[in-house]
Every structure is written in structure tokens, then in C-alpha cells.
Scaffold this active site. Structure first.
Site, PDB file in Angstrom:
ATOM      1  N   ARG A 185       0.853  -1.193   0.000  1.00 23.79           N
ATOM      2  CA  ARG A 185       0.000   0.000   0.000  1.00 23.79           C
ATOM      3  C   ARG A 185       0.889   1.243   0.000  1.00 23.79           C
ATOM      4  O   ARG A 185       1.467   1.612   1.021  1.00 23.79           O
ATOM      5  CB  ARG A 185      -0.939   0.028   1.201  1.00 23.79           C
ATOM      6  CG  ARG A 185      -1.806   1.280   1.193  1.00 23.79           C
ATOM      7  CD  ARG A 185      -3.050   1.182   2.048  1.00 23.79           C
ATOM      8  NE  ARG A 185      -2.794   1.325   3.473  1.00 23.79           N
ATOM      9  CZ  ARG A 185      -3.750   1.589   4.375  1.00 23.79           C
ATOM     10  NH1 ARG A 185      -5.010   1.715   3.987  1.00 23.79           N
ATOM     11  NH2 ARG A 185      -3.453   1.683   5.651  1.00 23.79           N
ATOM     12  N   ASP A 192     -11.918   4.943   7.828  1.00 24.69           N
ATOM     13  CA  ASP A 192     -12.135   6.239   7.185  1.00 24.69           C
ATOM     14  C   ASP A 192     -13.574   6.390   6.725  1.00 24.69           C
ATOM     15  O   ASP A 192     -14.124   7.501   6.744  1.00 24.69           O
ATOM     16  CB  ASP A 192     -11.175   6.415   6.009  1.00 24.69           C
ATOM     17  CG  ASP A 192      -9.770   6.776   6.469  1.00 24.69           C
ATOM     18  OD1 ASP A 192      -9.610   7.831   7.096  1.00 24.69           O
ATOM     19  OD2 ASP A 192      -8.841   5.996   6.217  1.00 24.69           O
TER      20      ASP A 192
END
Length: 254
Positions: A73, A177
Site C-alpha cells: 500500500r 475512514d
């Protein structure tokens, strides 16, 4: 020397669920220990960790002898940054915070060589086995797996446009998130957030795009798998370490 095949990409096309773990501790020994645990895949996280691009290489090397596939990532969806991760051997990228189709298209272009994309050409990289794969540039695109992370309410509104972008292999839903964007910061287990995740899995399944997520709630993870999630991360290395250490210390204090 032949081009390494992307085992994770091939397995993603199958029907069996793939179980993973999150790696945030920037140490090859820690990654090697996790790689031998029996998970199908592991995220090497540089977004919410202190790991820099060059530090990912020894982590990839540490995991290489094991059957656990590494997903890298990057910290951001950036063409130059993506190029560096690919050149040092990452074959599967998980790109965070994709908000719309334009950003999805930019991500696809970043992982592909011209004329289909914008990836810079270099033939003596680790990805090309230091020049020993003579046709690397011609064949590399087929072995790259691109996963886009959708983690806001606004992005979920555009889910089909993002996931349906040609060249996107899978979508990963980011509960933390997403919860914050829905007005429930720190509450990824909030019922509204969970309903949104399950709905996203349904929508991705309807268009044939594999869905993934990170959840440390076993019951919810199983609910997601029942709805069709194809790859799920079930733990984070630092949290496992801290919980085990706290439990051991508490047991002896008692």
C-alpha cells in the site's frame, strides 16, 4: 529467466476466500514471521506506518520464500511513487483514498507501460530480475494486480464508476475512514457503517468485481464473507503484539 506470476491475482479470480493480515512493523524479521503464519496475503503498509519506499524491498525479500502474497500500500495514488514500488518487485498494489473514476483511471495508467499507460520503462530492476526477463516490458502489465481502496461516503456513491474502470482488479473497502466520513469517527462497527459495507459488497458482486476489507470483528467478517467478500484481512501486527503483551503483563500483575 521467466517473469514471476502473480499468484494473488490468479487466486483472486477463484471462488475461495483469501485471508490476510496487516503489516505495519518496518522490520524484515517481523514480516518473515508473519509470512510463515499461514495467511494467504499480507499488506505491507506505507500509508499508516513509518515504512518508506526503499524499506519495502527487504520486506518483500523477507516474505518471498513463503506462500503468503504481499500487497503493497503506497502512501498516495501518485505515478512516480507507484513506479518505484513496481520497479522493486511489488506486483499487487493497494492504492488508498480513491474518490472518483478520474483517480481510478490515473491509477490504472500508473501501473501500465505505454502505450496503455504511463509507467516509466527500466529493464534492470528487481521486477525484471535485473534484466534477466528479456520480455518484461511486454508482459509485465498482465501480472500487475491493482486494488483501489474506497473509504468515504462520497466514494461509495461513485462505487460502480470506480470499480468499473477498465484495469481495476478489485476494490477494498476501508471501514475506519468510511466511518469518519459518515459522521461516526472511531466507530467502524456502527450499524450504519456496517450496512454501507455490506451494501458495497453486494454492489461489487453485481458487477463482478472482487471486494475486500479489513475487520477485526470475527462475526462481522463472516457476515461479509457470506455476502460475497473475496479477500479479508483479520488482524494488524501491532495490535496483535500490544494485546498479547498487555494480556501477559496483566496476568502476572494479577
Amino acid at each position: 529467466m521467466d517473469l514471476p506470476q502473480n499468484r494473488f491475482k490468479r487466486r483472486l479470480l477463484g471462488r475461495e476466500p483469501l485471508f490476510g493480515i496487516w503489516s505495519t512493523i518496518p522490520d524484515p524479521m517481523a514480516v518473515e514471521a508473519l509470512a510463515g503464519a499461514g495467511f494467504d496475503w499480507m499488506v505491507l503498509d506505507t500509508e499508516h506506518s513509518s515504512v518508506e519506499v526503499a524499506e519495502v524491498l527487504p520486506l518483500l525479500q523477507a516474505a518471498a520464500p513463503y506462500p503468503t502474497d504481499c500487497l503493497v500500500r503506497p502512501v498516495v495514488n501518485d505515478t512516480a511513487l507507484i513506479k518505484r514500488h513496481l520497479d522493486q518487485g511489488a506486483q499487487t498494489l493497494l492504492l488508498p483514498y480513491i474518490q472518483n473514476r478520474e483517480e481510478a483511471e490515473a491509477a490504472v495508467a500508473a501501473v501500465r507501460y505505454p502505450p496503455r499507460g504511463l509507467r516509466g520503462v527500466a529493464t534492470t530492476t528487481r521486477a525484471a530480475r535485473y534484466g534477466r526477463v528479456p520480455d518484461y516490458v511486454a508482459r509485465a502489465d498482465a501480472e500487475i494486480c491493482l486494488i483501489l481502496q474506497v473509504e468515504t461516503a462520497a466514494a461509495l456513491d461513485r462505487l460502480e464508476a470506480i470499480a468499473g474502470t477498465e484495469g481495476v482488479d478489485a476494490v477494498f473497502i476501508g471501514p475506519a475512514d468510511l466511518a469518519a466520513s459518515m459522521g461516526h469517527p472511531g466507530q467502524s462497527g456502527h450499524p450504519e457503517v456496517r450496512d454501507a459495507i455490506l451494501d458495497a459488497i453486494d454492489r461489487l458482486g453485481a458487477i463482478g468485481v472482487p471486494a475486500g476489507l479489513l475487520s477485526q470483528d470475527a462475526a462481522f467478517t463472516r457476515s461479509c464473507l457470506d455476502r460475497g467478500a473475496r479477500f479479508v484481512a483479520t488482524g494488524i501486527d501491532m495490535r496483535l503484539l500490544v494485546r498479547a503483551a498487555d494480556a501477559l503483563a496483566s496476568a502476572f500483575r494479577a
